[in-house]
Design a protein around this motif. Sequence first.
Motif, mmCIF file in Angstrom:
data_model
loop_
_atom_site.group_PDB
_atom_site.id
_atom_site.type_symbol
_atom_site.label_atom_id
_atom_site.label_comp_id
_atom_site.label_asym_id
_atom_site.label_seq_id
_atom_site.Cartn_x
_atom_site.Cartn_y
_atom_site.Cartn_z
ATOM 1 N N LEU A 15 13.561 38.962 -57.106
ATOM 2 C CA LEU A 15 13.156 38.800 -55.714
ATOM 3 C C LEU A 15 12.556 37.418 -55.518
ATOM 4 C CD1 LEU A 15 11.363 42.215 -55.064
ATOM 5 C CD2 LEU A 15 13.710 41.576 -54.491
ATOM 6 N N THR A 38 13.053 43.598 -59.377
ATOM 7 C CA THR A 38 11.871 42.890 -58.854
ATOM 8 C C THR A 38 11.762 41.478 -59.414
ATOM 9 O OG1 THR A 38 10.514 44.019 -60.534
ATOM 10 C CG2 THR A 38 10.516 44.952 -58.321
ATOM 11 N N GLU A 39 12.251 41.266 -60.627
ATOM 12 C CA GLU A 39 12.222 39.915 -61.207
ATOM 13 C C GLU A 39 13.147 38.958 -60.456
ATOM 14 O OE1 GLU A 39 13.287 40.593 -65.261
ATOM 15 O OE2 GLU A 39 11.339 41.501 -65.747
ATOM 16 N N ARG A 71 10.634 44.687 -49.528
ATOM 17 C CA ARG A 71 10.878 43.372 -50.130
ATOM 18 C C ARG A 71 12.380 43.141 -50.356
ATOM 19 N NH1 ARG A 71 7.646 44.221 -55.419
ATOM 20 N NH2 ARG A 71 7.877 41.982 -55.765
ATOM 21 N N ARG A 112 7.970 50.184 -55.623
ATOM 22 C CA ARG A 112 7.944 48.712 -55.749
ATOM 23 C C ARG A 112 8.200 48.037 -54.394
ATOM 24 N NH1 ARG A 112 8.569 46.354 -60.949
ATOM 25 N NH2 ARG A 112 7.976 47.898 -62.525
ATOM 26 N N SER A 113 8.042 48.787 -53.322
ATOM 27 C CA SER A 113 8.283 48.287 -51.952
ATOM 28 C C SER A 113 9.731 47.858 -51.735
ATOM 29 C CB SER A 113 7.334 47.121 -51.617
ATOM 30 O OG SER A 113 6.009 47.569 -51.610
ATOM 31 N N LEU A 114 10.655 48.589 -52.375
ATOM 32 C CA LEU A 114 12.081 48.357 -52.175
ATOM 33 C C LEU A 114 12.637 49.518 -51.349
ATOM 34 C CD1 LEU A 114 12.866 47.429 -55.880
ATOM 35 C CD2 LEU A 114 12.518 45.826 -53.997
ATOM 36 N N LEU A 174 11.975 52.808 -57.006
ATOM 37 C CA LEU A 174 12.239 51.593 -56.236
ATOM 38 C C LEU A 174 11.297 51.516 -55.033
ATOM 39 C CD1 LEU A 174 16.147 51.720 -56.339
ATOM 40 C CD2 LEU A 174 14.685 50.131 -57.609
ATOM 41 N N SER A 195 7.232 38.742 -52.776
ATOM 42 C CA SER A 195 6.262 39.422 -53.649
ATOM 43 C C SER A 195 5.022 39.778 -52.842
ATOM 44 C CB SER A 195 5.863 38.507 -54.813
ATOM 45 O OG SER A 195 7.009 38.185 -55.571
ATOM 46 N N THR A 226 13.920 48.912 -62.259
ATOM 47 C CA THR A 226 12.934 48.376 -61.312
ATOM 48 C C THR A 226 12.488 46.968 -61.712
ATOM 49 O OG1 THR A 226 11.219 49.603 -62.523
ATOM 50 C CG2 THR A 226 12.084 50.609 -60.522
ATOM 51 N N SER A 227 12.301 46.737 -63.008
ATOM 52 C CA SER A 227 11.866 45.403 -63.456
ATOM 53 C C SER A 227 12.934 44.358 -63.176
ATOM 54 C CB SER A 227 11.538 45.412 -64.950
ATOM 55 O OG SER A 227 10.487 46.295 -65.223
#
Length: 306
Positions: free
Chosen positions: A295, A292-293, A43, A69-71, A66, A300, A288-289
């Motif tokens: 992106l 991802t927030e 992502r 979270r698909s990073l 990470l 997503s 991580t939050s």
Amino acid sequence: MPELGAAPRRSPQGVPYADLPHIVNADGLYLFCRYWEPGSPPRALVFISHGAGEHSGPYEEIAQRLKERSLLAFAHDHVGHGQSEGERMNIKDFQIYIRDVLQHVDLMKSRHPNLPIFILGHSMGGAISILTACERPNDFAGVVLIGPMVQMNPDSATPFKVFMAKVLNHVVPSLTLGSIDSKWISRDKTQVEAYDADELNFHGGMRVSFAMQLMGAVNRIERDIPSISWPFMILHGDDDKLCCISGSKTMYETAPSSDKKIKIYEGGYHALHHDLPEVVESVLKEVTSWITERLPTSASPQPQGL
């Protein structure tokens, strides 16, 4: 291409670079790389910039979070560090670090076009991250800084000490100053012991010439802070003896970015990602939050059907 019959280039540890993931920088030096690729399409891309005297290996835990979270996290050992070539913890120009990061970022962008790119930097790696994002402000979706080097410690940057450092840099640039005192890395003694036992870390003294490069980088950051518009988050321990928290506070208070956050850990030491277990867990969640927030919603994961 290496010359026919030439011996293969080897890492400082004697491993042929042909057997290691690597890039070759603009000076022809081989840089050891690490990649943490998620099992699903990534992502976003996250470059991890390590600090002075260490290497990219100790960022495994952050990178794995990470990845979950698909990073796609990626890193290299800076010139003169870890498994990369170059004189140990010495650089003729701090800009080389920034140039190498941009080269690696561009390579990953070409492999994964249209993905947002973040930088995560610790200590000197934080200074590299700030200056890299300042050089290409439109390229990065955000910067995460853990105990970053934004200012020199006041007790080591008095006018007299700065003057003496400049004099010594002209006369004996290779003179070594004190080494990094590992007891200030973490409040967790097992982490300090691991740092001391890690042969990929540099345990010698810092040269005057290297200290001058750090000072120059900090001066550049001071000039650049008023133009910082990209999103950033700073995590800093208020008992950090290695990178002054006042620099992080100054950056947070004066940078004009409309998307900025600072979280101060009471009693926290320098490497918060290796501090007490509860601090480490908090740092991993914050990092991580926060990423991802930021992106785009199209990045997503799609909800599963019922």
